[in-house]
Design a protein around this motif. Structure first.
Motif, PDB file in Angstrom:
ATOM      1  N   SER A  37       4.916 -12.163  -0.869  1.00 18.27           N
ATOM      2  CA  SER A  37       5.830 -11.116  -0.410  1.00 18.27           C
ATOM      3  C   SER A  37       6.225 -11.331   1.046  1.00 18.27           C
ATOM      4  O   SER A  37       7.333 -10.991   1.454  1.00 18.27           O
ATOM      5  CB  SER A  37       5.181  -9.739  -0.578  1.00 18.27           C
ATOM      6  OG  SER A  37       3.940  -9.680   0.087  1.00 18.27           O
ATOM      7  N   PHE A  63       9.354 -13.381   1.346  1.00 22.74           N
ATOM      8  CA  PHE A  63      10.604 -12.691   1.043  1.00 22.74           C
ATOM      9  C   PHE A  63      11.203 -12.072   2.306  1.00 22.74           C
ATOM     10  O   PHE A  63      12.409 -12.008   2.469  1.00 22.74           O
ATOM     11  CB  PHE A  63      10.383 -11.613  -0.013  1.00 22.74           C
ATOM     12  CG  PHE A  63       9.986 -12.151  -1.358  1.00 22.74           C
ATOM     13  CD1 PHE A  63      10.570 -13.290  -1.863  1.00 22.74           C
ATOM     14  CD2 PHE A  63       9.025 -11.515  -2.122  1.00 22.74           C
ATOM     15  CE1 PHE A  63      10.209 -13.801  -3.098  1.00 22.74           C
ATOM     16  CE2 PHE A  63       8.648 -12.011  -3.357  1.00 22.74           C
ATOM     17  CZ  PHE A  63       9.241 -13.155  -3.843  1.00 22.74           C
ATOM     18  N   LYS A  64      10.340 -11.612   3.202  1.00 20.09           N
ATOM     19  CA  LYS A  64      10.827 -10.975   4.420  1.00 20.09           C
ATOM     20  C   LYS A  64      11.584 -11.970   5.303  1.00 20.09           C
ATOM     21  O   LYS A  64      12.501 -11.610   6.032  1.00 20.09           O
ATOM     22  CB  LYS A  64       9.652 -10.368   5.189  1.00 20.09           C
ATOM     23  CG  LYS A  64       8.944  -9.242   4.442  1.00 20.09           C
ATOM     24  CD  LYS A  64       7.724  -8.745   5.210  1.00 20.09           C
ATOM     25  CE  LYS A  64       6.972  -7.672   4.411  1.00 20.09           C
ATOM     26  NZ  LYS A  64       5.759  -7.221   5.106  1.00 20.09           N
ATOM     27  N   ASN A  85      17.629  -9.768  -3.382  1.00 24.48           N
ATOM     28  CA  ASN A  85      16.797 -10.017  -4.551  1.00 24.48           C
ATOM     29  C   ASN A  85      17.740 -10.215  -5.728  1.00 24.48           C
ATOM     30  O   ASN A  85      18.459  -9.303  -6.108  1.00 24.48           O
ATOM     31  CB  ASN A  85      15.866  -8.832  -4.786  1.00 24.48           C
ATOM     32  CG  ASN A  85      14.777  -9.149  -5.779  1.00 24.48           C
ATOM     33  OD1 ASN A  85      14.455 -10.300  -6.004  1.00 24.48           O
ATOM     34  ND2 ASN A  85      14.216  -8.127  -6.376  1.00 24.48           N
ATOM     35  N   GLY A 125       5.745  -4.904  -9.251  1.00 22.72           N
ATOM     36  CA  GLY A 125       5.739  -6.346  -9.101  1.00 22.72           C
ATOM     37  C   GLY A 125       5.973  -7.115 -10.386  1.00 22.72           C
ATOM     38  O   GLY A 125       5.584  -8.282 -10.492  1.00 22.72           O
ATOM     39  N   THR A 158       7.937  -9.248 -13.354  1.00 21.45           N
ATOM     40  CA  THR A 158       8.982 -10.267 -13.372  1.00 21.45           C
ATOM     41  C   THR A 158       9.747 -10.142 -14.680  1.00 21.45           C
ATOM     42  O   THR A 158       9.157  -9.892 -15.729  1.00 21.45           O
ATOM     43  CB  THR A 158       8.393 -11.683 -13.239  1.00 21.45           C
ATOM     44  OG1 THR A 158       7.590 -11.758 -12.057  1.00 21.45           O
ATOM     45  CG2 THR A 158       9.506 -12.718 -13.141  1.00 21.45           C
ATOM     46  N   ALA A 183      12.357 -11.304  -9.820  1.00 23.53           N
ATOM     47  CA  ALA A 183      11.089 -10.730  -9.363  1.00 23.53           C
ATOM     48  C   ALA A 183      11.349  -9.334  -8.806  1.00 23.53           C
ATOM     49  O   ALA A 183      12.102  -9.174  -7.842  1.00 23.53           O
ATOM     50  CB  ALA A 183      10.466 -11.618  -8.295  1.00 23.53           C
ATOM     51  N   ARG A 189      10.747  -6.243  -6.728  1.00 20.68           N
ATOM     52  CA  ARG A 189      10.024  -5.933  -5.482  1.00 20.68           C
ATOM     53  C   ARG A 189       9.970  -4.418  -5.290  1.00 20.68           C
ATOM     54  O   ARG A 189      10.734  -3.829  -4.530  1.00 20.68           O
ATOM     55  CB  ARG A 189      10.696  -6.610  -4.297  1.00 20.68           C
ATOM     56  CG  ARG A 189      10.734  -8.124  -4.450  1.00 20.68           C
ATOM     57  CD  ARG A 189      11.450  -8.793  -3.300  1.00 20.68           C
ATOM     58  NE  ARG A 189      11.902 -10.131  -3.682  1.00 20.68           N
ATOM     59  CZ  ARG A 189      12.813 -10.831  -3.016  1.00 20.68           C
ATOM     60  NH1 ARG A 189      13.378 -10.320  -1.949  1.00 20.68           N
ATOM     61  NH2 ARG A 189      13.166 -12.035  -3.423  1.00 20.68           N
ATOM     62  N   ASP A 190       9.061  -3.805  -6.010  1.00 21.52           N
ATOM     63  CA  ASP A 190       8.936  -2.343  -5.971  1.00 21.52           C
ATOM     64  C   ASP A 190       7.535  -1.927  -5.556  1.00 21.52           C
ATOM     65  O   ASP A 190       7.071  -0.847  -5.909  1.00 21.52           O
ATOM     66  CB  ASP A 190       9.278  -1.759  -7.349  1.00 21.52           C
ATOM     67  CG  ASP A 190       8.404  -2.323  -8.465  1.00 21.52           C
ATOM     68  OD1 ASP A 190       7.607  -3.244  -8.195  1.00 21.52           O
ATOM     69  OD2 ASP A 190       8.507  -1.839  -9.611  1.00 21.52           O
ATOM     70  N   TYR A 191       6.850  -2.770  -4.784  1.00 21.78           N
ATOM     71  CA  TYR A 191       5.443  -2.537  -4.463  1.00 21.78           C
ATOM     72  C   TYR A 191       5.201  -2.346  -2.967  1.00 21.78           C
ATOM     73  O   TYR A 191       4.078  -2.527  -2.473  1.00 21.78           O
ATOM     74  CB  TYR A 191       4.583  -3.687  -4.999  1.00 21.78           C
ATOM     75  CG  TYR A 191       5.168  -5.066  -4.736  1.00 21.78           C
ATOM     76  CD1 TYR A 191       4.907  -5.745  -3.550  1.00 21.78           C
ATOM     77  CD2 TYR A 191       6.000  -5.665  -5.674  1.00 21.78           C
ATOM     78  CE1 TYR A 191       5.456  -6.990  -3.301  1.00 21.78           C
ATOM     79  CE2 TYR A 191       6.539  -6.914  -5.445  1.00 21.78           C
ATOM     80  CZ  TYR A 191       6.267  -7.573  -4.256  1.00 21.78           C
ATOM     81  OH  TYR A 191       6.819  -8.804  -4.017  1.00 21.78           O
ATOM     82  N   ARG A 208       1.573  -9.113  -2.144  1.00 27.10           N
ATOM     83  CA  ARG A 208       1.561  -9.779  -3.444  1.00 27.10           C
ATOM     84  C   ARG A 208       1.654 -11.290  -3.271  1.00 27.10           C
ATOM     85  O   ARG A 208       2.493 -11.799  -2.518  1.00 27.10           O
ATOM     86  CB  ARG A 208       2.734  -9.268  -4.277  1.00 27.10           C
ATOM     87  CG  ARG A 208       2.932  -9.888  -5.665  1.00 27.10           C
ATOM     88  CD  ARG A 208       4.164  -9.251  -6.280  1.00 27.10           C
ATOM     89  NE  ARG A 208       4.468  -9.691  -7.634  1.00 27.10           N
ATOM     90  CZ  ARG A 208       5.267 -10.717  -7.934  1.00 27.10           C
ATOM     91  NH1 ARG A 208       5.820 -11.412  -6.954  1.00 27.10           N
ATOM     92  NH2 ARG A 208       5.539 -11.026  -9.185  1.00 27.10           N
TER      93      ARG A 208
END
Length: 282
Positions: A96, A99-100, A107, A135, A137, A253, A255-257, A262
């Motif tokens: 994760s 991703f930042k 996304n 999280g 997929t 993927a 990204r709702d966490y 992750r």
């Protein structure tokens, strides 16, 4: 119609198969991925991969070396230029935090290494540290999407070629690779199925179209890919593994966490196949 369940072997090797949907996704039981595969099991798994496009495995407490050994059953492995683990260069962490760094990409639905002349055959993804919830997929069936396109959209993209631009990331990694264009509709080299195949994470653009026209056409394609009837959504749990055919569609993927760190670890399987379109006789 026969119902397949995980408590009933459905293959000659004793593998247990539970399809996720009519065209994509199946959960496979009756196997320990940490053990060497015999020829019959390897061939059966690969046949299931071609049929279901993505396979899911639960309760697989495998380490990195076992993940590599499993992936090698299906081809030569590919080391991504973005970097891998210090101890296992060919294993790429999908974290994760990464991703930042690329927040500008957003996304998106994507397929792996589509910027290469010969993109990867598939991948084996292992859950390392996952949140209690979230999280997931999602994999989308490129063949089913293509068959469901409105006639005018199908006609508009029938001969289209798309460029996926990974140049900035390659430059940061000290790599040089030319831009290549692939058909937006590719024919799967083994099943013969025509597949809608585009990577929305790499600034796709259609060759020989004005930028605004390319953007508008790809926006319509994106809307079709998002339809849930084409999807298999996998909820990760500890010791879960996914193995997918990268030539058969795209994935996303979720990204709702929040800020949970992750971490997944991915192994890519190389391919010599250059995406192409086989025109069928009328």
């Amino acid at each position: 119609m026969t119902t397949q369940t995980l408590d009933r072997p459905t293959t000659g090797t004793g593998l247990e198969v539970r399809p996720y949907g009519p065209t994509i996704g199946a959960e496979i039981g009756g196997i320990d991925l940490g053990q060497p595969l015999d020829k019959a099991t390897r061939e059966e798994l690969y046949a299931l991969l071609l049929k279901h496009k993505v396979l899911f495995f639960r309760d697989q407490a495998i380490d990195r070396d076992q993940q590599l050994a499993f992936a090698r059953n299906f081809g030569e492995l590919y080391a991504h230029p973005s970097g891998g683990l210090q101890s296992h260069r060919i294993i790429q962490p999908i974290a994760s935090e990464d991703f930042k760094k690329y927040a500008d990409r957003g996304n998106h639905w994507h397929t792996d290494t589509s910027w290469r002349l010969n993109p990867s055959l598939g991948a084996v993804l292992r859950a390392v540290d996952i949140p209690e919830t979230g999280g997931d997929t999602i994999w989308a069936d490129g063949g089913a999407i293509l068959r469901g396109l409105p006639d005018d959209l199908r006609a508009a993209i029938d001969d289209a070629y798309v460029i996926h631009d990974f140049q900035d990331a390659l430059a940061k990694a000290g790599e040089i690779y030319p831009l290549v264009a692939h058909p937006l509709i590719r024919t799967h080299p083994e099943t013969g199925e025509d597949i809608l195949w585009v990577n929305f994470s790499l600034k796709p653009r259609i060759v020989d179209l004005a930028p605004e026209d390319s953007k508008a056409l790809l926006a319509r394609v994106y809307d079709e890919i998002k339809k849930p009837e084409y999807h298999a959504r996998f909820r990760w749990a500890k010791n879960s593994v996914a193995f997918w055919d990268n030539r058969a569609g795209v994935h996303y993927a979720v990204r709702d966490y929040g800020d949970y760190p992750r971490v997944m670890e991915r192994v890519l399987i190389a391919s010599d196949d250059v995406p192409h379109r086989v025109r069928k006789a009328a």
